[in-house]
Enzyme design. Structure first.
Site, PDB file in Angstrom:
ATOM      1  N   HIS B 326       0.802  -1.215   0.000  1.00 54.00           N
ATOM      2  CA  HIS B 326       0.000   0.000   0.000  1.00 54.00           C
ATOM      3  C   HIS B 326       0.834   1.264   0.000  1.00 54.00           C
ATOM      4  O   HIS B 326       0.368   2.320  -0.430  1.00 54.00           O
ATOM      5  CB  HIS B 326      -0.949   0.012   1.194  1.00 54.00           C
ATOM      6  CG  HIS B 326      -2.154  -0.851   0.984  1.00 54.00           C
ATOM      7  ND1 HIS B 326      -2.149  -2.186   1.251  1.00 54.00           N
ATOM      8  CD2 HIS B 326      -3.375  -0.560   0.484  1.00 54.00           C
ATOM      9  CE1 HIS B 326      -3.332  -2.693   0.945  1.00 54.00           C
ATOM     10  NE2 HIS B 326      -4.096  -1.731   0.468  1.00 54.00           N
ATOM     11  N   GLY B 327       2.055   1.181   0.499  1.00 55.57           N
ATOM     12  CA  GLY B 327       2.861   2.395   0.462  1.00 55.57           C
ATOM     13  C   GLY B 327       4.127   2.270   1.258  1.00 55.57           C
ATOM     14  O   GLY B 327       4.253   1.411   2.133  1.00 55.57           O
TER      15      GLY B 327
END
Lengths: 302, 476
Positions: B326-327
C-alpha cells in the site's frame, strides 16, 4: 441495445429536467454565478469582485438613475478568486454588453488586489489564472440554460443550498449574504482576522501590476463606447486599508491619474467610516444599500 | 481521468458508441479501440508516465513469449527473473527507494553514524502497483505452465491496461480476463443495465459517503488535539467508511463500466463491514489483492501445508507485504501487522473458515450474536485503519491515545451528517448482501419503484455530493 439506449435516454431526460427546473427556479441559491451567465446581454453592468458583488445593489441604482441611463443594471461581479482586469475579462465584458447600447452605466470596482499580478500568472507567456475561471472559461455568457457553464463549472453548484436558503444571488446579480447577520463582536473580529490573514498572504505573494492597470484602461476604452464609466474604490475597514496602503502606496494617485486621462470619474470611498462591515471587507445588506445610494448621488452629481 | 469527472462523462459514451456501433463486427478493432481509449484515459492524467506503462506491457509480453520458446529451464528462468526483476525494480525505484534510503539513514543515526543517501524527487506513477501486479501474475502463470503466452500484442495490452481497471484495479488474472478479450463480445442488456446501476451506486459511495466523511476525517486527523475524544472516535469511524466508500465505490464504477463493454472483472468487495471475524473481512475486502497474495505468495511459501508454525509465519508475511504494497510508510506496515495479529488467533485455533457463508443468510436481520461479532470486527478494523490514515506511526499512536481517553468523551464537535449517508449505504448493502453490489435491484418487480430508487440515489448525488479530485487508491 435499443431498449438499453431508450431507457438510458429517458433517465437522462428526467434528470436533465430536474436539474434545469432547479436552476431555473433556484439558481440564486444553488450557484452564485449561474444567473449572471444565463441572463441576456446587458446595457449596464457593475464589474468587480465580492466587494461589489455584495456591496452594490442594482435595485437602488435602477430606481435612482433610470432616467439618466439605459438601465436596469446587472451586478456582474464575481469574487477575488476570479476577478482581475485583463484580456480575459475584456473578452467576457464585450460579450456581456449589448452591442447597440449607447447610454449605459458601467461601474468598475477597483482596489489593489484586482490589479495585481498573482503567483499563478505567467505574464511573459500571456497566461493568466482568471482565464480558467468562470465567466472567462465560457464561450457563452448570455444563454439560458447555460449548459456550457454546467459542464465546466459544476463544482460551483451547491444544490443543497436551495433547501437551506440562506444566501441568494438575486436576478439583478446582487448577492444577499444572510449567513453573516450577527452582532457578536468576537465572531465579527474572527471574520475580520480571516480577511486580514488572507490579504496579508496576498501582499506577500502578489505584486502590483502595470499590465493589469493597462488592461483596466482598455476596459474603460471599450465601455466608454457604450455609456458612462465610473471607477469605484469601495470602503474597507481601517486595518484592511492600511494593509492595502502598505502594499500599494500610490494606488489612489495612479487610479486618479488614469481616470483623468480617460475622462471618467473615480470615487474613492476606501476610508469612509460611515459603513459597517461584517468582516472588514464586505458591506452588510443595510450598509450596502446606504453605500449604493451615496454612490448614486455621486454619479448624479458629476 | 477520474470516474467522477465530467471528462469521463464525455469519454465513456464516445468509447461506448464507437465500440458497439462502429467496430461491433470486428473484435480486433474493438480491442484496438479499447487500447487507444485506455492509453488516452491514462495519458489524460499524466502522459509522461505512459512510456512506463507501455514499457512494462512490452516487457511482460516479450518475456512471456520468450519463456514459452525457451528450450532449457535456465533460459526460461532467465526471462522470468528478468521480467520480475525489472517490474519490481520500477516499483522499487518509484515507490520504495526513498523509504529505504531514509529508513536506513535513520537506523544508522540511532547507532551514532551519520549517513546521507540521495533521495529521489519522483512522482508516483498512478496505478503502478496495479498494472505491475497484472503483469507479474501473467509472467508467473506462464512460468508455472498454467497459461500459454498471448500472441496478440493488442489483446495482451488491453489485458494490462483496460481503462476501467487501469489505475486502481481490480487486479486481474490472465486466466480470467484474457479469454474475455479474445472472444467476440455480444451486447447483453441485463449486464449493461446492471453495469449502469453499479456505476450509480459506486458514485454514491464515492461522492456522497466517502467525500463527505473525508471532510471530517481530514480535519480531525490534521488537528486531533483540537477535538474531544468522541470526535476522534467519530473521525475513525468516518475514515473506515471513507476508505470503503472510496475504494469499493471505485471498484463498483470499474466493474460497472467494464460490463458496459461486455467484460466481467473480478469482484473486489463483498460487503466487508458485515463480516463476523477478521478472516471473513479479508475474504471480502480488496478480494483481488488478497487472492493475488494468496496465490502468488502464500501458497508458494508453503501456505498451511508446513504445520502451524509455517502457517503463522506465512500469514504474517502476506499481511506485512500487503501493508508494504500500500505504500512506503511504516504506518502501512503497522496496519498490516495489526491485521495479522487480529487474524492470528483464528489461524492458530483453526477458526479462520468459520464464517464462509453470507451473514443472516436465511433471515432478514442478523442474530444478536452475529451483531456483536460484526461490531467487534468493525472495531478491530477501524483501530487498524487509524494507522493506515495517519501520516506517521507517532501520529497514529497519539490519535489512538487520545481516542482511548474515555474521560474526554463528550458530545462530538464534528459534523455528524455523514452518519445519515452511512446509514443509507448500510441499508442498501444489507438488503442486497447476497448480490454483487448494493444497487442490484433488478429483481424488484415494479419499474416505478426501481426508477424511484435510481432517482433517489441521483438526488442524493446532486444534493449531498461533496467534491474531491481523486480516489485514495490511486496513490498505491
Amino acid at each position: 441495445m435499443k431498449k438499453f439506449l431508450l431507457k438510458l435516454a429517458l433517465f437522462s431526460v428526467i434528470i436533465s429536467i430536474i436539474i434545469l427546473y432547479i436552476l431555473n427556479k433556484y439558481s440564486g441559491y444553488v450557484d452564485y454565478f449561474y444567473g449572471k451567465v444565463s441572463s441576456p446581454a446587458q446595457t449596464s453592468l457593475i464589474i468587480g469582485d465580492s466587494r461589489s458583488l455584495q456591496g452594490i445593489q442594482p435595485s437602488v441604482i435602477d430606481s435612482a438613475l433610470s432616467k439618466k441611463y439605459e438601465l436596469p443594471i446587472l451586478n456582474f461581479s464575481f469574487t477575488v478568486k476570479q476577478m482581475s482586469y485583463g484580456d480575459a475579462w475584456i473578452k467576457t465584458i464585450k460579450k456581456k454588453v449589448r452591442p447597440e447600447t449607447k447610454n449605459g452605466l458601467f461601474i468598475l470596482s477597483v482596489h489593489p488586489w484586482v490589479l495585481s499580478e498573482r503567483e499563478e500568472d505567467d505574464v511573459l507567456n500571456g497566461k493568466f489564472y482568471e482565464e480558467k475561471m468562470p465567466p472567462n472559461n465560457l464561450h457563452f455568457v448570455n444563454t439560458n440554460p447555460n449548459i456550457e457553464y454546467f459542464f465546466k463549472n459544476y463544482e460551483y453548484f451547491h444544490f443543497k443550498s436551495m433547501i437551506k436558503k440562506i444566501s441568494i444571488v438575486h436576478e439583478d446579480g446582487w448577492l444577499e449574504e444572510n449567513s453573516t447577520a450577527t452582532s457578536d463582536s468576537a465572531t465579527l473580529r474572527g471574520w475580520e482576522n480571516i480577511q486580514i490573514n488572507l490579504y496579508t498572504k496576498f501582499s506577500k505573494k502578489w505584486k502590483k501590476s502595470i499590465f493589469r492597470v493597462k488592461k483596466l484602461s482598455e476596459t474603460i476604452d471599450f465601455l466608454k463606447q457604450h455609456g458612462k464609466v465610473v471607477l469605484v474604490r469601495m470602503p474597507v475597514s481601517k486595518e484592511i486599508f492600511d494593509l492595502e496602503l502598505s502594499y500599494w502606496r500610490d494606488f489612489n494617485q495612479e487610479i486618479t491619474k488614469l481616470a483623468k486621462d480617460k475622462s471618467v470619474e473615480y470615487y474613492d470611498f476606501s476610508l469612509s467610516d460611515d459603513f459597517g462591515f461584517y468582516d472588514g471587507v464586505h458591506l452588510n445588506k443595510k450598509n450596502g444599500k446606504k453605500f449604493t445610494s451615496i454612490l448614486c448621488d455621486s454619479i448624479s452629481k458629476y | 481521468m477520474v470516474f467522477n469527472s465530467f471528462e469521463f462523462l464525455f469519454f465513456l459514451p464516445i468509447v461506448f458508441v464507437l465500440y458497439w456501433f462502429v467496430f461491433k463486427k470486428n473484435v480486433k478493432a474493438q480491442n484496438l479501440l479499447l487500447l487507444v481509449a485506455s492509453y488516452f484515459f491514462y495519458a489524460y492524467w499524466d502522459y509522461r508516465f505512459l512510456f512506463l506503462l507501455v514499457f512494462s506491457t512490452l516487457l511482460d509480453y516479450f518475456t512471456g513469449l520468450k519463456m514459452s520458446e525457451a528450450t532449457t529451464i535456465n533460459r526460461k528462468k532467465f526471462w522470468f527473473w528478468l521480467s520480475v526483476g525489472v517490474n519490481l525494480g520500477f516499483l522499487g525505484v518509484f515507490k520504495y527507494y526513498n523509504f529505504f534510503a531514509e529508513s536506513f539513514a535513520e537506523l544508522l543515526a540511532t547507532f551514532g553514524f551519520k549517513a546521507h543517501f540521495w533521495t529521489l524527487s519522483v512522482i508516483l506513477p498512478v496505478g503502478i502497483s496495479f498494472y505491475t501486479f497484472h503483469g507479474l501474475s501473467y509472467v508467473i502463470d506462464i512460468y508455472n505452465d498454467k497459461i500459454k503466452p498471448e500472441k496478440s500484442i493488442v489483446d495482451y495490452s488491453v489485458f494490462v491496461c483496460f481503462f476501467p481497471l487501469l489505475v486502481a484495479g481490480p487486479i486481474e488474472r490472465a486466466t480470467h480476463l484474457l479469454p474475455q478479450i479474445q472472444r467476440v463480445r455480444n451486447f447483453d442488456y441485463y449486464k449493461a443495465a446492471d453495469g449502469l446501476r453499479q456505476i450509480l451506486w459506486g458514485l454514491f459511495m464515492k461522492v456522497v459517503v466517502a467525500d463527505n466523511c473525508a471532510i471530517v476525517v481530514n480535519e480531525v486527523f490534521k488537528n486531533p488535539d483540537s477535538y474531544n475524544s468522541s470526535s476522534l472516535f467519530v473521525g475513525a469511524i468516518f475514515f473506515a467508511f471513507q476508505i470503503y466508500g472510496d475504494f469499493s465505490g471505485y471498484s463498483n464504477i470499474a466493474l460497472g463500466t467494464a460490463r458496459l463493454f461486455g467484460v466481467e472483472l473480478l469482484r473486489n468487495f463483498a460487503f466487508p463491514y458485515f463480516s463476523r471475524d477478521i478472516a471473513e473481512f479479508w475474504r471480502r475486502w480488496h478480494i483481488s489483492l488478497s487472492t493475488w497474495f494468496r496465490d502468488y505468495l502464500y501458497i508458494p511459501l508453503g501456505g498451511s501445508k508446513g504445520g502451524m508454525w509455517s502457517q503463522v509465519k506465512n500469514t504474517m508475511i502476506i499481511f506485512l507485504v500487503s501493508g508494504f504494497w500500500h505504500g512506503a510508510n511504516w504506518t502501512f506496515i503497522v496496519w498490516g501487522a495489526l491485521n495479522a495479529a487480529f487474524i492470528m488467533p483464528l489461524v492458530i485455533f483453526k477458526l479462520n473458515r468459520t464464517n464462509t457463508n453470507i451473514v443472516a443468510e436465511n433471515s432478514f436481520l442478523p442474530s444478536f450474536k452475529e451483531l456483536i461479532q460484526i461490531g467487534l470486527t468493525f472495531i478491530l478494523t477501524t483501530l487498524a485503519w487509524i494507522f493506515f490514515r495517519s501520516e506517521s506511526v507517532t501520529q497514529a499512536l497519539h490519535y489512538l491515545g487520545k481516542l482511548l481517553n474515555f474521560s474526554d468523551y463528550k458530545f462530538p464537535e464534528v459534523d455528524l451528517k455523514p452518519f445519515l449517508f452511512i446509514i443509507v449505504l448500510l441499508i442498501f448493502d444489507w438488503l442486497n448482501r447476497k448480490k454483487q453490489h448494493g444497487l442490484e435491484i433488478s429483481n424488484i418487480k415494479y419499474p416505478v419503484i426501481r426508477w424511484g430508487i435510481y432517482l433517489f440515489v441521483f438526488l442524493m448525488l446532486l444534493f449531498f455530493g461533496a467534491s474531491s479530485d481523486s480516489f485514495i487508491y490511486f496513490q498505491f
